[in-house]
Design an enzyme around this catalytic site. Sequence first.
Site, mmCIF file in Angstrom:
data_model
loop_
_atom_site.group_PDB
_atom_site.id
_atom_site.type_symbol
_atom_site.label_atom_id
_atom_site.label_comp_id
_atom_site.label_asym_id
_atom_site.label_seq_id
_atom_site.Cartn_x
_atom_site.Cartn_y
_atom_site.Cartn_z
ATOM 1 N N ASN A 49 47.901 16.163 62.523
ATOM 2 C CA ASN A 49 47.131 15.317 63.426
ATOM 3 C C ASN A 49 47.972 14.102 63.818
ATOM 4 O O ASN A 49 48.557 13.442 62.963
ATOM 5 C CB ASN A 49 45.839 14.882 62.706
ATOM 6 C CG ASN A 49 44.898 14.093 63.604
ATOM 7 O OD1 ASN A 49 45.250 13.054 64.139
ATOM 8 N ND2 ASN A 49 43.682 14.602 63.751
ATOM 9 N N HIS A 60 45.413 17.510 67.210
ATOM 10 C CA HIS A 60 44.897 17.778 65.872
ATOM 11 C C HIS A 60 45.940 18.601 65.115
ATOM 12 O O HIS A 60 46.897 19.097 65.722
ATOM 13 C CB HIS A 60 43.580 18.553 65.962
ATOM 14 C CG HIS A 60 42.424 17.720 66.443
ATOM 15 N ND1 HIS A 60 41.119 18.072 66.258
ATOM 16 C CD2 HIS A 60 42.425 16.530 67.094
ATOM 17 C CE1 HIS A 60 40.332 17.137 66.779
ATOM 18 N NE2 HIS A 60 41.092 16.199 67.297
ATOM 19 N N GLU A 62 45.743 21.577 63.931
ATOM 20 C CA GLU A 62 45.773 22.953 64.420
ATOM 21 C C GLU A 62 46.431 23.060 65.792
ATOM 22 O O GLU A 62 47.213 23.978 66.050
ATOM 23 C CB GLU A 62 44.346 23.515 64.502
ATOM 24 C CG GLU A 62 43.638 23.585 63.154
ATOM 25 C CD GLU A 62 42.836 22.322 62.847
ATOM 26 O OE1 GLU A 62 43.243 21.212 63.276
ATOM 27 O OE2 GLU A 62 41.792 22.443 62.180
ATOM 28 N N SER A 85 38.408 22.059 57.213
ATOM 29 C CA SER A 85 37.616 22.910 58.108
ATOM 30 C C SER A 85 37.804 22.463 59.563
ATOM 31 O O SER A 85 37.709 21.277 59.866
ATOM 32 C CB SER A 85 36.139 22.820 57.713
ATOM 33 O OG SER A 85 35.343 23.538 58.634
ATOM 34 N N CYS A 87 37.464 21.450 63.401
ATOM 35 C CA CYS A 87 36.442 20.909 64.292
ATOM 36 C C CYS A 87 36.125 21.939 65.375
ATOM 37 O O CYS A 87 36.776 22.976 65.477
ATOM 38 C CB CYS A 87 36.959 19.610 64.920
ATOM 39 S SG CYS A 87 38.271 19.879 66.136
ATOM 40 N N CYS A 90 39.166 22.834 67.649
ATOM 41 C CA CYS A 90 40.152 23.738 67.047
ATOM 42 C C CYS A 90 39.542 25.100 66.737
ATOM 43 O O CYS A 90 40.239 26.124 66.792
ATOM 44 C CB CYS A 90 40.747 23.098 65.799
ATOM 45 S SG CYS A 90 41.685 21.597 66.205
ATOM 46 N N ASP A 150 37.900 10.056 64.758
ATOM 47 C CA ASP A 150 38.522 11.374 64.870
ATOM 48 C C ASP A 150 37.491 12.488 64.965
ATOM 49 O O ASP A 150 37.704 13.478 65.656
ATOM 50 C CB ASP A 150 39.450 11.645 63.684
ATOM 51 C CG ASP A 150 40.419 12.789 63.993
ATOM 52 O OD1 ASP A 150 41.160 12.653 64.987
ATOM 53 O OD2 ASP A 150 40.408 13.796 63.282
HETATM 54 ZN ZN LIG Z 1 40.438 19.857 65.431
#
Ligand SMILES: [Zn+2]
Length: 161
Positions: A49, A60, A62, A85, A87, A90, A150
């Site tokens: 991130n 992010h 990912e 986990s 968001c 993503c 975020d």
């Molecule tokens: Zn994300």
Amino acid sequence: MTVPLDEETARSWLALAVEEARAGRDEGGIPIGAVLVGRDGAVLGRGHNRRVQDGDPSVHGETAAFRDAGRQRSYRGTTMVTTLSPCWYCSGLVRQFGISRLVVGEARTFSGGHDWLAEHGVEVVVLDDPGCAGMMAEFVAAHPDLWFEDIGEDDGAEVGA
Ligand SMILES: [Zn+2]
């Protein structure tokens, strides 16, 4: 089809994502890292991130790993490994590009779209790693403002457990 994933392999991939998360933390950023792994087990891309570092809320863990991997002809058989986990943004990326599998370090601090992905045919492995959870808990306690920004909650409401 993806090759069946044993826990040792999943944890070795998670360790790379954790390295990314720590790098982000050490830069003063949000400690979330990710790795995109190819169907042969080779790392295609990795990242963390960079909201704070780049002033860019779209970077992010990912998405950084995904972009680092460059163009791939197909995402079938690939695995997105992330310390937290994913968001919705993503999770949407995983579904949009047909990434076959998701490995999640922890879903205690934040539970995003991993159940939704599992319902839509993505193989989801939640490792519930205490190291990942501890790193996030420390970060949220130290920087609640950055964290709520975020995850898109600006009212300062409590999230997670
Ligand atoms: Zn994300």
